[in-house]
Design a protein around this motif. Structure first.
Motif, PDB file in Angstrom:
ATOM      1  N   LEU A 135      -6.937  -2.927   6.519  1.00 15.50           N
ATOM      2  CA  LEU A 135      -6.276  -2.383   7.702  1.00 15.50           C
ATOM      3  C   LEU A 135      -6.798  -3.110   8.938  1.00 15.50           C
ATOM      4  O   LEU A 135      -7.807  -2.731   9.532  1.00 15.50           O
ATOM      5  N   HIS A 136      -6.113  -4.159   9.341  1.00 16.01           N
ATOM      6  CA  HIS A 136      -6.580  -4.985  10.448  1.00 16.01           C
ATOM      7  C   HIS A 136      -6.213  -4.415  11.814  1.00 16.01           C
ATOM      8  O   HIS A 136      -6.973  -4.542  12.770  1.00 16.01           O
ATOM      9  N   CYS A 137      -5.030  -3.817  11.907  1.00 18.57           N
ATOM     10  CA  CYS A 137      -4.552  -3.376  13.215  1.00 18.57           C
ATOM     11  C   CYS A 137      -3.550  -2.234  13.061  1.00 18.57           C
ATOM     12  O   CYS A 137      -3.243  -1.807  11.951  1.00 18.57           O
ATOM     13  N   GLN A 138      -3.027  -1.780  14.203  1.00 23.31           N
ATOM     14  CA  GLN A 138      -2.044  -0.700  14.190  1.00 23.31           C
ATOM     15  C   GLN A 138      -0.757  -1.141  13.503  1.00 23.31           C
ATOM     16  O   GLN A 138      -0.070  -0.349  12.867  1.00 23.31           O
ATOM     17  N   GLY A 139      -0.453  -2.427  13.616  1.00 21.52           N
ATOM     18  CA  GLY A 139       0.743  -2.951  12.951  1.00 21.52           C
ATOM     19  C   GLY A 139       0.641  -2.802  11.445  1.00 21.52           C
ATOM     20  O   GLY A 139       1.631  -2.475  10.768  1.00 21.52           O
ATOM     21  N   CYS A 140      -0.575  -3.020  10.895  1.00 21.48           N
ATOM     22  CA  CYS A 140      -0.791  -2.844   9.451  1.00 21.48           C
ATOM     23  C   CYS A 140      -0.561  -1.387   9.058  1.00 21.48           C
ATOM     24  O   CYS A 140       0.076  -1.087   8.044  1.00 21.48           O
ATOM     25  N   ASP A 142       1.254   0.867  10.587  1.00 17.39           N
ATOM     26  CA  ASP A 142       2.675   1.210  10.688  1.00 17.39           C
ATOM     27  C   ASP A 142       3.452   0.683   9.486  1.00 17.39           C
ATOM     28  O   ASP A 142       4.314   1.369   8.928  1.00 17.39           O
ATOM     29  N   LYS A 161      -8.700   5.141   8.234  1.00 17.88           N
ATOM     30  CA  LYS A 161      -8.811   3.802   8.820  1.00 17.88           C
ATOM     31  C   LYS A 161     -10.217   3.227   8.659  1.00 17.88           C
ATOM     32  O   LYS A 161     -10.393   2.031   8.402  1.00 17.88           O
ATOM     33  N   GLU A 162     -11.246   4.081   8.795  1.00 19.30           N
ATOM     34  CA  GLU A 162     -12.627   3.601   8.713  1.00 19.30           C
ATOM     35  C   GLU A 162     -12.961   3.086   7.312  1.00 19.30           C
ATOM     36  O   GLU A 162     -13.600   2.053   7.152  1.00 19.30           O
ATOM     37  N   GLU A 164     -10.699   2.227   5.162  1.00 18.40           N
ATOM     38  CA  GLU A 164      -9.582   1.374   4.753  1.00 18.40           C
ATOM     39  C   GLU A 164      -8.974   1.859   3.434  1.00 18.40           C
ATOM     40  O   GLU A 164      -8.741   1.093   2.504  1.00 18.40           O
TER      41      GLU A 164
END
Length: 202
Positions: A135-140, A142, A161-162, A164
């Protein structure tokens, strides 16, 4: 000649009996005069009905006319969606038995449908899959959320998120979901665990 006249008279009497006016008494639950008025209005439109009286306190409806008592009862019951009891005249046993048989068949059919639905639901086993994703970013996030929620059979989804990690619950094909995510994320899926079978994939 006399014999012919006698037979003709007999047929006329039978026809007269069939077309004779009868009084039908029905027992039905009525909460107020408004309920009684609706019943009266409906029954007056029934073919053959001459007069209709309703007593909301006694829960009694009296119908006179050239009608079939059982048809009047069934028609009213269907209209108001309540139980309507035929007080008089009592229906013939053959008619009642026929109605009971039809009701029994309908109930059996309904029970069979319920059993079939239950079997279908039992086949759809609910499983929980835990997927390790990059999970690199918010785009990932989404993209993952959109892909998972579009998958047939998915009921719930939670993203940590933490760590992943993505937890998915439902009757979906877990392996197909993982392959779809790998394609969307270009290999970003590291492993996943299907808790129902305790099987791991990398």
């Amino acid at each position: 000649m006399a014999a012919k006249k006698k037979n003709g008279g007999g047929n006329g009497n039978n026809k007269e009996n069939e077309d004779s006016t009868i009084t039908v008494v029905l027992k039905v639950e009525m909460h107020c005069d408004g309920c009684a008025s609706k019943i009266i209005k409906h029954l007056r439109c029934f073919q053959g009905v001459e007069t209709v009286k309703a007593d909301s306190d006694a829960g009694k409806v009296t119908v006179t006319g050239k009608v079939d008592p059982t048809k009047v009862r069934d028609n009213l019951a269907e209209k108001i969606r309540k139980k309507v009891e035929l007080v008089s005249p009592q229906p013939k046993k053959e008619q009642e038995n026929e109605k009971e048989n039809k009701d029994a068949k309908a109930n059996n059919k309904s029970e069979n449908n319920k059993t079939q639905d239950k079997k279908t639901k039992d086949k759809e086993v609910v499983t929980t899959a835990v997927l390790k994703l990059a999970l690199h970013c918010q785009g990932c996030l989404d993209r993952i959320g959109k892909t998972v929620l579009k998958t047939k059979g998915v009921q719930e989804m939670a993203i940590d998120k933490e760590k992943e990690m993505v937890t998915v619950k439902g009757t979906m094909d877990v392996k197909a979901l993982a392959e779809n995510l790998m394609e969307k994320l270009r290999g970003g899926l590291r492993w996943f665990l299907q808790r129902k079978t305790r099987r791991w994939w990398w």
